[in-house]
Enzyme design. Structure first.
Site, PDB file in Angstrom:
ATOM      1  CG  HIS A  12      -0.161  -0.305   2.514  1.00  0.00           C
ATOM      2  ND1 HIS A  12       0.540   0.633   3.205  1.00  0.00           N
ATOM      3  CD2 HIS A  12      -0.009  -1.463   3.192  1.00  0.00           C
ATOM      4  CE1 HIS A  12       1.098   0.089   4.269  1.00  0.00           C
ATOM      5  NE2 HIS A  12       0.786  -1.205   4.284  1.00  0.00           N
ATOM      6  CB  THR A 517     -11.357  16.930   9.484  1.00  0.00           C
ATOM      7  OG1 THR A 517     -11.266  15.532   9.199  1.00  0.00           O
ATOM      8  CG2 THR A 517     -12.479  17.538   8.666  1.00  0.00           C
TER       9      THR A 517
END
Length: 557
Positions: A12, A517
């Site tokens: 990944h 965020t």
């Protein structure tokens, strides 16, 4: 020396990075461009092209293609045996194979982490992740010229795989380790994993029999994950099956699929991880007193663990960095090639190593798509008014951050002293579990009003918010009273927009902080391009978008 570092091909977090004569020029993560989260199994073709374009280089200009995995030490990994050939077979990348250099995976992690330390002095580096070629935790000595492996632990002692098994037990999908960390705060920890121990600088998981049962260490590593999962079921109860969206038990509503023992398991695994890494760090600093210590590998993304290290060793010279995960190993591979060629590297502190767009490019894009936008005289002041009114604003500025944390260039912002803001962000905008913790960006001068420590620029260290303020800022305080703040100083942003925004908020609300965020929707990577930003803005309930110098409002859609 023009080095192109690459990670990916299996696993990944595929990425590419370019280092020219010891200076980091650019880095890009494949997931941001392919729009496939974590870029699992992908070769970073898009990231390579993006880096070359941004650096103004061609394939012919590259002196070395630097791979962050050594296939010779992992012969059973057939995907990595041919990665250089696979890259060179891609359009417009022909010829790179002949300039390939390969480096040990953990050495690449150590080299990348060293960039964010004091490069004028040696450092010790602890690397902990799911796996390197045949190792799982390593301790390196690093200096501005090379690395030396001091000790390593076998694959069957992998702390990353231990935590991944816990993530599976809790019903979270691949890459959900951050959810496990957040869930841990809801549970009661017990010392359930005494077999995890440290012998000097080596981790032991009591799984030596697996190495004897399997000729192939990779097979033993895979079996170890299942063994851990079986042990967790035996000690805590049935595992939770993966859910699609919200986890209602932790939203305050009953859900029989998410039981208390899942949270207790998460807490106990977090406790075991912290115990082992703290002991490993203590032993490392005992053997190498006075030397700075850096932390790398996927395990170093664990904010709670990093906070524990900081609080346990408050006087130590600890350095955390924004790219400890596998994407960062691309950067480390390019650094190792620089050292191998006799060069030195220039240290960095900025996380803004990604791709950026000029104001002219943004103007052309908005005109092409016919998107209505205004250009305020002072963007920071205008957005501060919006935020002070309780609105949500997407913020797309400058070069993108590297790593999984949004740090004020690809962010969604909100007012942190509104009780409803956490639910707005999690439930409505990001469409994820309502209990997921959120963090603030805080002016450096304001940090001491909220937290014990001020210098946390990468949102990667958990700190306990002062108890008297947790209720006021409940949207950025987790259930255990911790938060992962980003301290913002003048160097954080070359255009000073983000610090000016926080200063403007302080004038309006009395506090120089904002809920921050990442700018993305559910299950997608952080936005990369202006088109990504527009798509996510118009497909979510976000109320405004600051795109470079422009401000878009939903009423003008």
């Amino acid at each position: 020396m023009r080095a192109l570092g690459v990670s990916g091909g299996f696993g990944h977090d595929a990425a590419a990075a370019i280092v020219v004569d010891g200076t980091v020029v650019v880095m890009a993560e494949e997931e941001r461009l392919s729009r496939r989260k974590d870029a699992v199994g992908e070769i970073p073709v898009n990231a390579i092209h993006a880096c070359l374009k941004y650096a103004g280089l061609s394939v012919a200009d590259i002196d070395a293609l630097c791979l962050s995995w050594n296939p010779a030490k992992d012969p059973s990994n057939h995907q990595m045996q041919s990665i250089a050939t696979r890259i060179s077979s891609e359009s417009r990348l022909e010829g790179l194979e002949q300039r390939t250099r390969v480096y040990d995976h953990h050495a690449c992690h150590a080299a990348a982490a060293f960039l964010y330390a004091d490069v004028s002095a040696p450092a010790m580096c602890i690397v902990a992740d799911g796996r390197g070629e045949l190792t799982s935790t390593s301790v390196y000595r690093v200096w501005n010229g090379g690395t030396e492996l001091i000790e390593s632990s076998p694959l069957v002692a992998s702390l990353g795989t231990f935590y991944a098994a816990a993530t599976e037990f809790c019903g979270f999908r691949r890459g959900g380790q951050g959810k496990t960390m957040g869930l841990a705060a809801y549970g009661e920890a017990v010392d359930a994993f005494p077999e995890l121990s440290v012998d000097d600088l080596r981790v032991d998981a009591g799984r030596a029999n697996l190495m004897r049962e399997h000729d192939d260490p990779t097979h033993a590593h895979r079996q170890m994950r299942q063994d851990w999962l079986d042990a967790m079921v035996e000690r805590f109860g049935p595992q939770r099956r993966a859910q699609h969206l919200t986890d209602e038990f932790l939203c305050g509503r009953p859900d029989s699929t998410f039981e208390r023992h899942h949270a207790d398991l998460a807490a106990s695994v977090q406790l075991a991880l912290e115990r082992v890494i703290v002991e490993l760090a203590r032993n490392t600093m005992h053997r190498f007193p006075g030397v700075q210590l850096v932390f790398a590998g996927g395990v170093a993304l664990n904010c709670s663990l990093n906070g524990r290290l900081r609080s346990t060793f408050p006087d130590a010279r600890l350095h955390f960095n924004p790219v400890p995960h596998d994407a960062g190993s691309a950067l480390g591979a390019a650094v190792l090639a620089t050292w191998e060629s006799g060069g030195a590297v220039t240290g960095i502190s900025t996380p803004y190593l990604g791709i950026g767009w000029s104001h002219d490019q943004l103007t052309t894009l908005l005109n092409y798509y016919g998107v209505a936008a205004e250009r305020p005289t002072d963007l920071s002041e205008t957005v501060a008014d919006y935020l002070a009114d309780g609105r949500t604003v997407a913020w797309f500025q400058g070069r993108s951050e590297v790593g999984p944390r949004a740090l004020g260039h690809r962010s969604i912002l909100g007012r942190p002293d509104l009780d409803s803001m956490k639910a707005t962000m999690n439930n409505k905008i990001k469409r994820r579990e309502a209990w997921r913790p959120l963090g603030p960006s805080v002016l450096d001068s304001e940090m001491i009003r909220l937290f014990p420590r001020s210098d946390t620029p990468y949102m990667i260290e958990a700190q306990r918010m002062h108890p008297a303020l947790r209720a006021e800022f409940s949207s950025v305080a987790h259930v255990d009273g911790t938060s992962r703040p980003q301290s913002v100083t003048d160097w954080s942003d070359t255009e000073q927009l983000y610090p000016r925004l926080l200063a403007a908020l302080r004038e309006r609300t009395g506090w120089g902080l904002v809920l921050n965020t990442s700018f993305n929707d559910f299950a997608e990577p952080i936005v990369h391009s202006p088109i990504d930003a527009l798509r996510t803005f118009f497909s979510t309930p976000l109320e405004a978008l600051a795109l470079g110098p422009y401000l878009l409002r939903k009423s003008e859609k």
